[in-house]
Design an enzyme around this catalytic site. Structure first.
Site, short mmCIF file in Angstrom:
data_model
loop_
_atom_site.label_atom_id
_atom_site.label_comp_id
_atom_site.label_asym_id
_atom_site.label_seq_id
_atom_site.Cartn_x
_atom_site.Cartn_y
_atom_site.Cartn_z
N GLY A 1 65.53 -15.03 -9.13
CA GLY A 1 64.98 -16.12 -9.93
C GLY A 1 64.04 -16.99 -9.11
CG LEU B 1 61.23 -15.41 -11.85
CD1 LEU B 1 61.06 -14.78 -13.23
CD2 LEU B 1 61.67 -14.36 -10.84
CG HIS B 2 56.93 -16.65 -6.33
ND1 HIS B 2 56.37 -15.42 -6.06
CD2 HIS B 2 58.05 -16.71 -5.56
CE1 HIS B 2 57.08 -14.79 -5.15
NE2 HIS B 2 58.12 -15.54 -4.83
CG HIS C 1 59.40 -13.03 -8.45
ND1 HIS C 1 59.43 -14.33 -7.99
CD2 HIS C 1 60.36 -12.37 -7.76
CE1 HIS C 1 60.39 -14.45 -7.08
NE2 HIS C 1 60.95 -13.27 -6.91
CD GLN D 1 70.62 -11.26 -1.43
OE1 GLN D 1 70.88 -10.46 -2.31
NE2 GLN D 1 69.37 -11.49 -1.04
CE LYS E 1 58.65 -12.93 1.03
NZ LYS E 1 59.59 -13.89 1.53
CD GLN F 1 65.20 -7.11 -0.46
OE1 GLN F 1 66.10 -7.90 -0.26
NE2 GLN F 1 64.25 -7.34 -1.37
CB VAL G 1 51.35 -12.10 -4.52
CG1 VAL G 1 50.42 -13.11 -5.17
CG2 VAL G 1 51.36 -10.81 -5.33
#
Ligand code: PAF
Length: 280
Positions: A31, A33-34, A37, A61, A149, A153, A176
């Protein structure tokens, strides 16, 4: 856009899409979000027939001293953004839907998960690998989209999907950035104005390494030194790591002969930020 919250509903929705011959795209998120996403959503909409985004702030995590409690939770704004973007389903489970009572399973991708960010954040990637495994099994997507980014992961998830023979294609999507180069992150909102100005040097350091590489420098230690200098000159002294690694395996590299990646994690004020650049 439908909102689904429990395991049975998520399974049923996916089963229904498959029955109709639709290919499912999936973007797992926490969540807040930007535009980064939304770029993943756009890729999914272009490459599949229906798109699911999950929003779940995964407790497993986060370390005990990390920002789980203050991690931004802005569900209504997120829901609005996803609906506007044309997303088909939002999966917003609570903790018991992801980790039902009696849950005992951990997915560990080792030693990859204990290196780099894993060194600074013990257990972090086990939490990520476990939750992503659960989510992939619940959503059953054809393709899942991850931002590059979080490069480590991405490599870990690609590894786990391959090792466990999961039938899903993992797509890495380029980072981005803000107009001044800072990689978009939900954690950027923690930065003070002063931190924000300083944080621009992170991308600057990555670009400097890439520029030197393109000008002929192939020594990893030399490239690391060039990038490190930029960070220090900008007043970023808490460099958790800055390393040139194989882009494929994340193994250390001395002299660059195949695709590599420069990765860094730094603390700017109280905020931990990561970034990377591919050396192709
Ligand atoms: O990258 C993230 O936002 C999280 O690590 C993920 C993949 C959603 C797992 O909780």
């Amino acid at each position: 856009m439908v909102t689904l919250t429990d395991r049975a509903a998520m399974h049923a929705w996916s089963r229904e899409q498959r029955k109709r011959g639709k290919r499912i795209g999936f973007i797992p998120t926490m969540g807040a979000l930007h535009a980064g996403h939304l770029h993943l959503v756009k890729q999914s909409l272009a490459q599949t027939d229906c798109t699911v985004v999950s929003i779940f702030v995964n407790p497993s995590q986060f370390g005990p001293k990390e920002d789980f409690d203050r991690y931004p939770r802005v569900l209504e704004a997120d829901r609005e953004m996803l609906a506007q973007a044309g997303c088909h389903a939002l999966f917003h489970p609570d903790v018991t839907a992801v980790y039902p009572e009696g849950f005992q399973t951990t997915v560990a991708v080792e030693p990859l998960g204990s290196d780099l960010c894993g060194r600074e954040r013990p257990g972090h990637f086990q939490g990520v690998a476990t939750v992503v495994s659960v989510l992939l099994n619940l959503v059953q997507p054809d393709r899942a989209f991850f931002g590059l980014k979080d490069y480590q992961q991405f490599v870990i998830i690609r590894r786990l999907v391959h090792d466990l023979s999961m039938d899903v294609e993992i797509i890495g999507v380029p980072t981005v950035r803000e107009t001044d180069g800072l990689a978009m992150s939900s954690r950027n909102r923690y930065l003070t104005d002063e931190d924000r100005r300083r944080a621009v040097a992170i991308h600057g350091a990555m670009v400097a390494a890439k520029t030197a590489f393109e000008a002929g420098e192939k020594g990893a230690a030399r490239l690391e030194a060039i990038a490190r200098r930029i960070l220090i000159d900008a007043g970023i002294h808490r460099i958790q790591y800055l390393a040139v690694r194989s882009a494929d395996t994340l193994m250390p590299v001395k002299v660059i002969t195949a695709q590599s990646v420069v990765l860094t994690a730094v603390k700017v004020g109280t905020t931990r930020l990561i970034d990377n650049v591919l050396l192709t």
